[in-house]
Design an enzyme around this catalytic site. Structure first.
Site, PDB file in Angstrom:
ATOM      1  CG  ASP A  84      -9.196   6.256  37.274  1.00 46.13           C
ATOM      2  OD1 ASP A  84     -10.316   6.271  36.736  1.00 46.13           O
ATOM      3  OD2 ASP A  84      -8.408   5.300  37.173  1.00 46.13           O
ATOM      4  CG  HIS A 183      -7.850  -2.521  37.193  1.00 45.86           C
ATOM      5  ND1 HIS A 183      -9.112  -2.859  37.601  1.00 45.86           N
ATOM      6  CD2 HIS A 183      -7.971  -1.301  36.599  1.00 45.86           C
ATOM      7  CE1 HIS A 183      -9.959  -1.889  37.290  1.00 45.86           C
ATOM      8  NE2 HIS A 183      -9.288  -0.945  36.680  1.00 45.86           N
ATOM      9  CB  VAL A 234      -2.529   3.228  29.671  1.00 41.67           C
ATOM     10  CG1 VAL A 234      -1.158   2.553  29.732  1.00 41.67           C
ATOM     11  CG2 VAL A 234      -3.255   2.861  28.382  1.00 41.67           C
TER      12      VAL A 234
END
Length: 283
Positions: A84, A183, A234
């Site tokens: 990610d 975020h 998440v």
């Protein structure tokens, strides 16, 4: 069970009209908690390792990747590995050899034209190796080291027409969009632009991704999924649950020195958080 590819899990979720949750892995305990939560919920999930997490582990991808993969393979839940927020091209190129079926290549800090060029190159590299590639357009903000960003400021949110052109020019498999989340939120107070989500869904042919979902209330997540969000990221919510449980154990038993006695409850708290999010996104 064997690792499942992210593309397969996302495709299944999209076809079924539901969403798929992706949870950030920082430690072995994170991976174990995600697997346990997925098993408890009877749902698939994505274990994702960010470039920041790799940096935390001394810049070494292989150890945390191997640990996450081992946990996923030992689980009865369908799980995939995702790399990610990758900025480094070297890290991107390490994805395939370390078991990742997907990568989020993050060129969002570049200007639009440079973002398109860099992302198209990443997609070409990934598709040659069967790697599913996600990218980001718009400014989600909130990551460590970034200047504060108002998720509701003009020009921050993703424009549907620009998103359609971006997907066509880069060939990405999924698109993370800015629709009101941020975020690293520790309180679940974000309000999403659901009308914009619907317009983005209609404008682009690929699944939409919601970053910063830790700060989004359950009802907002459900509405976002109904409007067209497919992958729900998440991270902070797991860390919030873990830290609260650890603090509670240490406050109640200040003589503790065995980390298993407080890390264990922290892992359990993360697993419960995973199961709760999976119930929301899959409902």
């Amino acid at each position: 069970m064997p690792l499942v590819s992210t593309g397969e899990l996302v495709g299944q979720a999209r076809s079924a009209g539901r969403a798929l949750a992706a949870f950030n892995v920082i430690s072995l305990e994170h991976a174990e908690a995600i697997a346990a939560g997925a098993e408890a919920a009877g749902a698939p999930a994505i274990l994702q390792v960010s470039e920041n997490a790799v940096r935390f582990h001394g810049g070494r991808l292989a150890p945390i990747a191997a640990a996450a993969a081992a946990v996923a393979r030992a689980s009865s839940a369908p799980l995939s590995l995702h790399l990610d927020h990758v900025v480094s091209v070297d890290l991107l190129h390490a994805a395939h050899d370390n078991g990742f079926s997907s990568v989020m290549f993050d060129a969002s800090k570049l200007g639009y034209a440079a973002n398109v060029r860099a992302t198209a190159d990443a997609v070409a590299w990934g598709h040659q190796r069967g790697v599913w590639v996600e990218a980001e357009l718009g400014e989600v903000g909130g990551k460590e080291g970034e200047a504060p960003l108002d998720a509701h400021a003009p020009g921050v949110r993703t424009d549907p027409a620009e998103a359609a052109a971006y997907v066509a020019d880069t060939g990405v498999d999924a698109l993370a969009v800015a629709v009101g989340s941020s975020h690293a939120m520790t309180e679940r107070t974000a309000a999403l632009d659901h009308e914009l989500i619907g317009r983005l869904r209609d404008a682009v042919p690929v699944p939409l991704v919601l970053h910063g979902s830790s700060g989004v209330p359950d009802a907002e997540i459900r509405q976002a999924v109904a409007a067209g969000m497919v992958k729900i990221n998440v991270g902070t919510a797991l860390n919030t649950a873990f830290t609260a449980a650890v603090r509670s154990e240490l406050a109640a038993r200040p003589d503790l020195v065995d980390p298993r006695k407080y890390v264990g409850p922290g892992r359990d708290a993360m697993a419960a958080t995973v199961a709760a999010f999976l119930a929301v996104v899959g409902g």
